[in-house]
Design an enzyme around this catalytic site. Structure first.
Site, PDB file in Angstrom:
ATOM      1  N   TYR A 106     -19.786  -7.557 -11.401  1.00 35.92           N
ATOM      2  CA  TYR A 106     -19.731  -6.102 -11.193  1.00 35.92           C
ATOM      3  C   TYR A 106     -21.139  -5.492 -11.202  1.00 35.92           C
ATOM      4  CZ  TYR A 106     -18.141  -1.301 -12.246  1.00 35.92           C
ATOM      5  OH  TYR A 106     -17.903   0.054 -12.241  1.00 35.92           O
ATOM      6  N   LYS A 166     -22.901  -3.571  -8.149  1.00 31.70           N
ATOM      7  CA  LYS A 166     -23.271  -2.156  -8.267  1.00 31.70           C
ATOM      8  C   LYS A 166     -24.757  -1.942  -7.975  1.00 31.70           C
ATOM      9  CE  LYS A 166     -19.487  -0.007  -9.080  1.00 31.70           C
ATOM     10  NZ  LYS A 166     -18.872   0.665  -7.903  1.00 31.70           N
TER      11      LYS A 166
HETATM   12  P1  NAI Z   1      -9.710   3.336 -10.821  1.00 34.75           P
HETATM   13  O1  NAI Z   1      -9.236   1.960 -11.025  1.00 34.75           O
HETATM   14  O2  NAI Z   1      -8.997   4.453 -11.492  1.00 34.75           O
HETATM   15  O3  NAI Z   1      -9.771   3.688  -9.261  1.00 34.75           O
HETATM   16  C1  NAI Z   1     -10.248   2.787  -8.325  1.00 34.75           C
HETATM   17  C2  NAI Z   1      -9.382   2.910  -7.093  1.00 34.75           C
HETATM   18  O4  NAI Z   1      -9.886   2.041  -6.072  1.00 34.75           O
HETATM   19  C3  NAI Z   1      -7.938   2.497  -7.339  1.00 34.75           C
HETATM   20  O5  NAI Z   1      -7.061   3.541  -6.956  1.00 34.75           O
HETATM   21  C4  NAI Z   1      -7.759   1.251  -6.488  1.00 34.75           C
HETATM   22  O6  NAI Z   1      -6.439   1.115  -5.953  1.00 34.75           O
HETATM   23  C5  NAI Z   1      -8.790   1.485  -5.407  1.00 34.75           C
HETATM   24  N1  NAI Z   1      -9.170   0.218  -4.765  1.00 34.75           N
HETATM   25  C6  NAI Z   1      -9.500  -0.942  -5.379  1.00 34.75           C
HETATM   26  N2  NAI Z   1      -9.784  -1.885  -4.492  1.00 34.75           N
HETATM   27  C7  NAI Z   1      -9.638  -1.319  -3.271  1.00 34.75           C
HETATM   28  C8  NAI Z   1      -9.807  -1.799  -1.959  1.00 34.75           C
HETATM   29  N3  NAI Z   1     -10.163  -3.072  -1.715  1.00 34.75           N
HETATM   30  N4  NAI Z   1      -9.597  -0.951  -0.925  1.00 34.75           N
HETATM   31  C9  NAI Z   1      -9.236   0.329  -1.150  1.00 34.75           C
HETATM   32  N5  NAI Z   1      -9.034   0.837  -2.377  1.00 34.75           N
HETATM   33  C10 NAI Z   1      -9.245   0.027  -3.435  1.00 34.75           C
HETATM   34  O7  NAI Z   1     -11.252   3.335 -11.249  1.00 34.75           O
HETATM   35  P2  NAI Z   1     -12.327   4.511 -11.397  1.00 34.75           P
HETATM   36  O8  NAI Z   1     -12.816   4.483 -12.771  1.00 34.75           O
HETATM   37  O9  NAI Z   1     -11.826   5.766 -10.818  1.00 34.75           O
HETATM   38  O10 NAI Z   1     -13.496   3.915 -10.484  1.00 34.75           O
HETATM   39  C11 NAI Z   1     -13.969   4.508  -9.289  1.00 34.75           C
HETATM   40  C12 NAI Z   1     -15.340   3.949  -8.988  1.00 34.75           C
HETATM   41  O11 NAI Z   1     -16.256   4.322 -10.021  1.00 34.75           O
HETATM   42  C13 NAI Z   1     -15.397   2.426  -8.918  1.00 34.75           C
HETATM   43  O12 NAI Z   1     -16.272   2.035  -7.894  1.00 34.75           O
HETATM   44  C14 NAI Z   1     -15.955   2.033 -10.262  1.00 34.75           C
HETATM   45  O13 NAI Z   1     -16.568   0.780 -10.233  1.00 34.75           O
HETATM   46  C15 NAI Z   1     -16.928   3.167 -10.487  1.00 34.75           C
HETATM   47  N6  NAI Z   1     -17.324   3.347 -11.867  1.00 34.75           N
HETATM   48  C16 NAI Z   1     -16.445   3.839 -12.792  1.00 34.75           C
HETATM   49  C17 NAI Z   1     -16.851   4.037 -14.103  1.00 34.75           C
HETATM   50  C18 NAI Z   1     -15.957   4.637 -15.106  1.00 34.75           C
HETATM   51  O14 NAI Z   1     -16.452   4.906 -16.240  1.00 34.75           O
HETATM   52  N7  NAI Z   1     -14.696   4.896 -14.836  1.00 34.75           N
HETATM   53  C19 NAI Z   1     -18.210   3.673 -14.539  1.00 34.75           C
HETATM   54  C20 NAI Z   1     -19.070   3.213 -13.494  1.00 34.75           C
HETATM   55  C21 NAI Z   1     -18.622   3.066 -12.199  1.00 34.75           C
END
Ligand code: NAI
Length: 301
Positions: free
Chosen positions: A165, A169
């Site tokens: 990851y 990133k």
């Molecule tokens: P989440 O798991 O709630 O949302 C991620 C969404 O991406 C999900 O709805 C999932 O179905 C969708 N997804 C996954 N693989 C996919 C694909 N191949 N094609 C289309 N959609 C896909 O996670 P969150 O926390 O909202 O994360 C959003 C972004 O923020 C991610 O890139 C994550 O790595 C990044 N992030 C989040 C942090 C946090 O504290 N929540 C910290 C640092 C980065």
């Protein structure tokens, strides 16, 4: 001045849940026509469903906005192309792309399978590459584009169990740095958000009370400043719990050693000067590093 997205078309990947959902709702509330993309799988990327993205579209429409859902797996270019074609057929342009979709497959490096490493790279890196590639020429032709990469403190600073990851990133920062140079003459600006938020991705990592303080909406407030008409370029905005900061990369002034002085012992002997941060500076292109060193070498000739 109010930040508006009236007459703008935005694609937000992974917008069925968490941060992407909050970004999509706020962009739509401020006038954007929104493509709510989501594969609808589990946190580790397994499975798929259109339920979450359709729920977000229904909510946007109920609030008087315009949105369509698309279930493209961002790691699959053909599906991404279909999503972009659908948006163009419907609205004729794409102004904003938020690369947000993501998954986790955490394990310490010695226990991590290469498949888990590759899948995480595929979704985060190739997912962002595919989506950006599919909109790039459209944005160039329009002479307008705003792209946001979703990076992470795990990439910039490291996090135990997240070698896949973190690598993915940080790769997005590299992608941003070059696309900024290539997109400049066509008014395409690329920025990155490094969020921290209570979502299903982080749900087992923090107590409920902390998760509530770390609301996705607080991140969205920062994200919207990265993709409107007045967006900066090449900024890494860190956002969470109402805190906003930028992360930056600097290079120290360093030392110069003449040809007959260049040895590992001499570099080590100068280590305090090599690492001295007093005159460190941000370089706005890779070539500036060569220029800096060559200038000193030429001056010593
Ligand atoms: P989440 O798991 O709630 O949302 C991620 C969404 O991406 C999900 O709805 C999932 O179905 C969708 N997804 C996954 N693989 C996919 C694909 N191949 N094609 C289309 N959609 C896909 O996670 P969150 O926390 O909202 O994360 C959003 C972004 O923020 C991610 O890139 C994550 O790595 C990044 N992030 C989040 C942090 C946090 O504290 N929540 C910290 C640092 C980065």
């Amino acid at each position: 001045m109010t930040i508006s997205f009236k007459n703008k078309v935005a694609i937000i990947t992974g917008a069925g849940n968490g941060l992407g959902r909050a970004h999509a709702l706020e962009l739509a509330k401020r006038g954007a026509k929104v493509v709510v993309n989501d594969l609808g799988g589990a946190r580790d990327g397994s499975g798929h469903s259109s339920q979450a993205s359709e729920d977000v579209v229904a909510l946007i429409k109920a609030n008087g906005g315009e949105a369509i859902s698309h279930g493209a797996n961002v790691a699959n270019f053909d599906e991404v192309q279909d999503m972009v074609d659908t948006a163009i057929a419907r609205w004729g342009r794409i102004d904003v792309l938020i690369n947000n979709a993501g998954i986790l497959r955490d394990k310490s490096f010695s226990k991590m399978s290469l498949d888990d490493f590759k899948l995480v790279m595929d979704v985060h890196v190739m997912g962002s590459v595919n989506c950006t590639k599919a909109v790039w020429d459209i944005m160039k032709e329009q002479n307008y584009g705003r792209v946001v990469m979703t990076t992470s403190s795990s990439g910039m600073y490291g996090n135990f169990g997240q070698s896949n990851y973190g690598a993915a990133k940080m790769a997005l920062i590299g992608l941003m740095n070059t696309l900024v140079l290539e997109g400049a003459k066509n008014n395409i600006r690329i920025n990155a958000i490094a969020p921290t938020a209570g979502t299903r991705m982080t749900e087992d990592l923090m107590p409920e009370q902390i998760a509530q303080i770390l609301s996705p909406e607080a991140v969205t407030a920062g994200l919207l400043t990265l993709c409107d008409d007045d967006a900066p370029n090449r900024t890494i905005l860190c956002a969470g719990a109402g805190g906003y900061a930028t992360a930056n990369m600097f290079e120290t002034e360093g030392v110069f050693l003449a040809i007959d002085e260049q040895s590992p012992e001499a570099v080590r002997a100068k280590w305090l000067e090599v690492t001295n941060q007093d005159k460190q500076a941000a370089l706005d292109a890779g070539v500036k590093q060569s220029e800096k060193f060559v200038k000193k070498a030429m001056a010593a000739l």
